[in-house]
Design an enzyme around this catalytic site. Structure first.
Site, PDB file in Angstrom:
ATOM      1  N   SER A  48       0.858  -1.191   0.000  1.00  0.00           N
ATOM      2  CA  SER A  48       0.000   0.000   0.000  1.00  0.00           C
ATOM      3  C   SER A  48       0.890   1.236   0.000  1.00  0.00           C
ATOM      4  CB  SER A  48      -0.892   0.006   1.243  1.00  0.00           C
ATOM      5  OG  SER A  48      -1.458   1.286   1.471  1.00  0.00           O
TER       6      SER A  48
ATOM      7  N   TYR B  23      -1.750  -0.838  10.465  1.00  0.00           N
ATOM      8  CA  TYR B  23      -1.918  -1.210   9.058  1.00  0.00           C
ATOM      9  C   TYR B  23      -0.693  -0.805   8.241  1.00  0.00           C
ATOM     10  CZ  TYR B  23      -3.780  -1.121   4.283  1.00  0.00           C
ATOM     11  OH  TYR B  23      -3.974  -1.300   2.934  1.00  0.00           O
TER      12      TYR B  23
END
Length: 277
Positions: free
Chosen positions: A143, A156
């Protein structure tokens, strides 16, 4: 790929919805045979049904990426029933935005187990086959949150940065064995996971558009596949800024209204976190 024996075989995890689902459907249209994995067997069956009549075939292989034995059995099944895997896309993951006061050991553990440990389990299951054949292609989905620490993404972002580090460490090593390694850094893609976000998501992409960019990148020799490119460039500039300036900028992303006391003290339920692709 004019005949069944010539079709390449891909394995995509997290393929019951979102980006993984769209990539699987695109690839079977392009003539690949694609094994798709997730925990939810009924959703996998629905994806396979949607692909009927396409050039390639879909094989649903339900498994839990956090269970190493489940993953190993799944990969062995694909190799036996579908054929040698040419490309493995480690896409399974989950996300739950959390402010500092919302972080719990349980919530953090779930994100680490699914995103980081799950990816490592998939790697460990498929790598022996690739090394034996001295061929293969690994795509690690990370990401853009791996570029710089962002508010509400402390755990995350750390897991995604770990995935990038994993891919970077493996690439020089595996290249000697004829195995291609790529890391995929998407921005915001409209999926059931990003639907949970309550903040503005710049340059939000539809899942089918993101899948096309993903597939195009897989066919390139670039180590990093990044989309949308304009957002990626902005994020990379942020990564290059001095920490003092970058932290002032990222502070603007903190929600203006923090959760009320009742919400603050209520940790995210692990059950909800596990509702992933």
């Amino acid at each position: 790929m004019n005949s069944e024996t010539q079709r390449k075989i891909a394995w995509i995890t997290g393929a019951s919805s979102g980006l993984g689902r769209e990539l699987a459907l695109l690839m079977v249209q392009e003539g690949w045979n694609v094994a798709i994995s997730a925990r939810r067997a009924e959703e996998l069956a629905a994806v396979a049904a949607e692909a009927r009549g396409y050039l390639g075939r879909i094989l649903p292989v339900p498994l839990d990426t956090t269970d190493a034995a489940s993953v190993k059995a799944g990969v062995e099944r694909i190799e036996k029933e579908f054929g040698p895997i040419d490309l493995a896309v480690f896409n399974a993951g989950t996300h739950h935005p959390m402010l500092a006061e919302e972080i719990t050991a349980e919530a953090a553990g779930t994100l680490i187990d699914v995103n980081l440990k799950g990816t490592a389990n998939c790697l460990a299951a498929v790598l022996p086959f690739f090394l034996e054949r001295k061929a293969g292609h690994l795509a690690f989905v990370a990401s853009m949150s791996s570029y710089r620490g962002l508010p509400t993404a402390a755990i995350y972002g750390a897991t995604k940065a770990g995935i990038v580090n994993m891919a970077e460490a493996l690439q020089p090593d595996l290249k000697r064995s004829g195995i291609k390694v790529q890391v995929v850094n998407p921005g915001f893609v409209k999926t059931p996971l990003t639907d949970k976000n309550e903040f503005p998501m710049p340059f939000l992409m539809e899942a089918d558009e993101a899948a096309r960019a993903f597939y195009k990148g897989l066919q390139s020799e670039k180590f990093e596949i990044m989309f949308p490119k304009i957002f990626g460039r902005i994020m990379k500039v942020l990564r290059l800024l001095p920490a003092s300036l970058a932290l002032k900028l990222t502070a603007r992303a903190i929600p203006k209204e923090k959760p009320g006391a009742a919400q603050t003290l209520r940790p995210p339920k692990a059950k909800a976190l596990r509702k992933r692709a």
